[in-house]
Write a protein that holds these residues in place. Sequence first.
Motif, short mmCIF file in Angstrom:
data_model
loop_
_atom_site.label_atom_id
_atom_site.label_comp_id
_atom_site.label_asym_id
_atom_site.label_seq_id
_atom_site.Cartn_x
_atom_site.Cartn_y
_atom_site.Cartn_z
N ARG A 64 0.84 -1.21 0.00
CA ARG A 64 0.00 0.00 0.00
C ARG A 64 0.87 1.26 0.00
NH1 ARG A 64 -4.28 -0.36 4.67
NH2 ARG A 64 -4.21 1.87 4.28
N GLN A 65 2.01 1.18 0.70
CA GLN A 65 2.92 2.34 0.73
C GLN A 65 3.56 2.61 -0.63
OE1 GLN A 65 5.74 1.16 3.69
NE2 GLN A 65 4.28 1.35 5.39
N GLN A 66 3.58 1.61 -1.49
CA GLN A 66 4.26 1.76 -2.78
C GLN A 66 3.40 2.48 -3.82
OE1 GLN A 66 7.53 0.74 -2.72
NE2 GLN A 66 6.87 0.39 -0.60
N ASN A 67 2.16 2.75 -3.49
CA ASN A 67 1.23 3.44 -4.41
C ASN A 67 1.20 2.83 -5.81
OD1 ASN A 67 0.47 5.37 -2.45
ND2 ASN A 67 2.40 6.47 -2.83
N ILE A 68 0.94 1.57 -5.85
CA ILE A 68 0.90 0.88 -7.15
C ILE A 68 -0.39 1.23 -7.90
CG2 ILE A 68 0.89 -1.44 -8.24
CD1 ILE A 68 2.49 -2.26 -5.61
N GLY A 69 -1.38 1.65 -7.15
CA GLY A 69 -2.65 2.04 -7.77
C GLY A 69 -3.47 0.85 -8.19
N ALA A 70 -3.44 -0.19 -7.41
CA ALA A 70 -4.22 -1.38 -7.76
C ALA A 70 -5.07 -1.81 -6.56
CB ALA A 70 -3.28 -2.52 -8.16
N GLU A 71 -6.12 -2.55 -6.87
CA GLU A 71 -6.98 -3.09 -5.80
C GLU A 71 -6.36 -4.38 -5.25
OE1 GLU A 71 -11.63 -2.80 -6.55
OE2 GLU A 71 -10.51 -3.55 -8.28
N PHE A 72 -6.51 -4.60 -3.96
CA PHE A 72 -6.05 -5.86 -3.38
C PHE A 72 -7.25 -6.80 -3.24
CE2 PHE A 72 -3.05 -2.69 -1.94
CZ PHE A 72 -1.83 -3.33 -2.09
N ILE A 73 -7.10 -8.00 -3.74
CA ILE A 73 -8.19 -8.98 -3.62
C ILE A 73 -7.64 -10.24 -2.95
CG2 ILE A 73 -9.83 -10.43 -4.90
CD1 ILE A 73 -10.05 -8.24 -6.93
N LEU A 74 -8.24 -10.57 -1.81
CA LEU A 74 -7.80 -11.77 -1.09
C LEU A 74 -8.55 -12.99 -1.61
CD1 LEU A 74 -7.79 -10.56 2.63
CD2 LEU A 74 -5.94 -10.43 0.95
N LEU A 75 -7.80 -14.07 -1.84
CA LEU A 75 -8.40 -15.31 -2.32
C LEU A 75 -8.00 -16.47 -1.41
CD1 LEU A 75 -7.43 -14.93 -6.08
CD2 LEU A 75 -9.68 -14.46 -5.10
N GLY A 76 -8.84 -17.46 -1.37
CA GLY A 76 -8.52 -18.64 -0.57
C GLY A 76 -9.71 -19.58 -0.56
N ALA A 77 -9.52 -20.72 0.08
CA ALA A 77 -10.59 -21.73 0.13
C ALA A 77 -11.51 -21.45 1.32
CB ALA A 77 -9.97 -23.11 0.25
N LYS A 78 -12.58 -22.24 1.43
CA LYS A 78 -13.54 -22.05 2.53
C LYS A 78 -12.87 -22.20 3.89
CE LYS A 78 -17.90 -22.75 0.29
NZ LYS A 78 -18.22 -23.60 -0.83
N ASP A 79 -11.89 -23.09 3.97
CA ASP A 79 -11.17 -23.31 5.23
C ASP A 79 -10.35 -22.09 5.65
OD1 ASP A 79 -12.14 -25.82 5.16
OD2 ASP A 79 -10.27 -26.81 4.58
N ASP A 80 -10.11 -21.18 4.72
CA ASP A 80 -9.24 -20.03 5.00
C ASP A 80 -10.03 -18.77 5.37
OD1 ASP A 80 -7.00 -21.57 4.15
OD2 ASP A 80 -7.46 -21.09 2.06
N VAL A 81 -11.35 -18.89 5.59
CA VAL A 81 -12.19 -17.70 5.78
C VAL A 81 -11.73 -16.85 6.97
CG1 VAL A 81 -14.52 -16.94 6.44
CG2 VAL A 81 -14.24 -18.55 4.58
N SER A 82 -11.51 -17.46 8.12
CA SER A 82 -11.12 -16.68 9.30
C SER A 82 -9.74 -16.07 9.08
CB SER A 82 -11.13 -17.53 10.57
OG SER A 82 -10.14 -18.52 10.47
N PHE A 83 -8.91 -16.79 8.39
CA PHE A 83 -7.58 -16.35 7.98
C PHE A 83 -7.70 -15.05 7.16
CE2 PHE A 83 -3.64 -17.44 5.68
CZ PHE A 83 -2.94 -18.14 6.63
N GLY A 84 -8.62 -15.05 6.20
CA GLY A 84 -8.85 -13.89 5.34
C GLY A 84 -9.35 -12.69 6.12
N GLU A 85 -10.24 -12.95 7.10
CA GLU A 85 -10.77 -11.84 7.91
C GLU A 85 -9.65 -11.17 8.70
OE1 GLU A 85 -13.79 -13.92 10.07
OE2 GLU A 85 -15.19 -13.86 8.37
N ASP A 86 -8.73 -11.98 9.25
CA ASP A 86 -7.58 -11.44 10.00
C ASP A 86 -6.72 -10.55 9.11
OD1 ASP A 86 -8.40 -12.76 12.23
OD2 ASP A 86 -6.93 -14.40 12.08
N VAL A 87 -6.45 -11.05 7.89
CA VAL A 87 -5.58 -10.29 6.98
C VAL A 87 -6.26 -8.98 6.59
CG1 VAL A 87 -4.43 -10.29 4.73
CG2 VAL A 87 -4.49 -12.38 6.09
N GLN A 88 -7.56 -9.03 6.31
CA GLN A 88 -8.27 -7.82 5.89
C GLN A 88 -8.32 -6.81 7.04
OE1 GLN A 88 -12.49 -8.01 5.31
NE2 GLN A 88 -12.42 -6.65 3.53
N ARG A 89 -8.53 -7.30 8.27
CA ARG A 89 -8.61 -6.41 9.43
C ARG A 89 -7.31 -5.62 9.58
NH1 ARG A 89 -7.02 -7.86 14.20
NH2 ARG A 89 -7.21 -10.09 13.73
N ILE A 90 -6.16 -6.29 9.44
CA ILE A 90 -4.88 -5.59 9.61
C ILE A 90 -4.49 -4.84 8.33
CG2 ILE A 90 -2.47 -5.82 10.38
CD1 ILE A 90 -3.25 -8.65 11.41
#
Lengths: 57, 471
Positions: free
Chosen positions: B208-234
């Motif tokens: 984000r600090q590099q100002n690439i100008g792109a959207e971040f999209i998190l991907l993963g399997a159903k087992d990774d849902v809580s994992f994804g929430e943690d990453v998005q929160r931080i």
Amino acid sequence: MKNQTHKKKVEAHLEMRLKQLNDLYKKILDSHKYNQDAENVRALQEMIRENTLSPNR
Amino acid sequence: MTKILCLQLARYGDIFQAWPSWRALKRMHPQVHLSVVVRERFQSAARLSPDVDEVIPLPGQEIFGSLLNPEAPIESAVQIYSQWIEYLKTLSFDQVINQSYNPLSSFLTHSLSHEKTRVTGYSRHEDGYFYIPDFGSRYFYAQVGPGRSNRFHVTDLMALTAGVELQKEDHYFSEGPTGSKIFIHLGASESHKRLSPSFWAKLILFLRQQNIGAEFILLGAKDDVSFGEDVQRIGGRKEVINLVGQTTWTELGALFRAGGWFLGADSGPMQLATRMNLQIFNLSFGQVSHWETGPRSTNSRVYRMKEEPNVLPEELQEELRLFFHKQDPVRCFWWDQNLNSYRSSRPNDSLSSQILEYLYLDKHPPMVSENSVYEGLKKLVDLNDLYLLALIDPKHGLANRLEVLDEALEVLSLQSEELGVFIRWLTTEKLCVPPGSPSKIRALYRDLHMALKAKLKPYMWDLETPVASKF
């Protein structure tokens, strides 16, 4: 913990199935030469060994 | 119409890596009807391929259900499999290409072969012993896997097994790498390939600090849902779109088709991203070999780590900057289309991989400067001579106890990878000797040991002479 116990039960059951398949294989070879039935039994043994059948793999 | 069957009984990543050879088969033979057998659970990866005419799932759930039912006799599971095999036989394939490289598939290949079937990939001799008819699969059996020195990509080896030569257009199923999304794949097919949520969050904050100008999209399997929430929160709720556990393979394919960047460990989604020609930054660690399964799309690179770092290393930050600015990497490996292999700024040709090229590609024998390797090669020369004596002279003390020599060869193969390469070549070739009379088998074994002797000839020097000056 419950999952672990279930997993161990399944593993023991499949181990027993492997032995049954082995007996079946020997029985087929006793009455025939290596044939399609023997090959199918061995394929099934490999499915168990390679965990091909597990819904988690 | 010619009917070809490809067997791919591995998982998502391998199925995506088989796509180019399926495309090449259709390119070379447009009239061919191409069927593929895959495991039920992974069939969506095969169904996504535009070149497959028919996907035949292995009825794993049905067989598994029968095996797990304590009331069901073992014969019922065998019957389900047998019926399926009989059905496949009625389809009468002209060619069976086994790209699975596992024992189960060898039985399947053999069952579906008849006199006129062209067969490549792992199969079986008539007496049920393992057999590998083609060069590519023999190479795979002998030299591919964790801790080995193989430098050939699995995609190319699958093509070799299929008997096709890949062209650039066979690899990519989408236009190109430009796009405004950074896909971050948090999951991995196995836990040892997975990075923690805090690592990913640090990486996103850095990007984000590099100002690439792109959207971040998190991907993963159903087992990774809580994992994804943690990453998005931080990582930032506004800046990061969390699609973890929400995408099917078809949707993932559609997302990737629009182009962009992909960051992640070696996984099924990374292989699909390669097929869609995304720019991939592969964070590779543990037992994964990027030489075999790394990304090979435009501007892709591989950053090797021994283990997950506590902080984002300066070196990784610099490599990411270079990646997003399409500048040459310093430490990463990158795919060189002309070389058809990975390159890096560091020397990466190990002695064992040079021996592989000598053995399989007829390149010059590499110079051995390490005394321990040279000593090992000398032992191998002696052991091979002993084996030859036992094969030639029926009165030799070991003539009827070849298993003792086989055991000694196996022990020696574990001494070093350099010796392992030679010995695995020999044992794999011996596997392919067909059933026959003992004298015929001994004659064919003798030919193979003679061939090994010839391959070892450049190393048969007196140890009194300094090793490095012998070439």
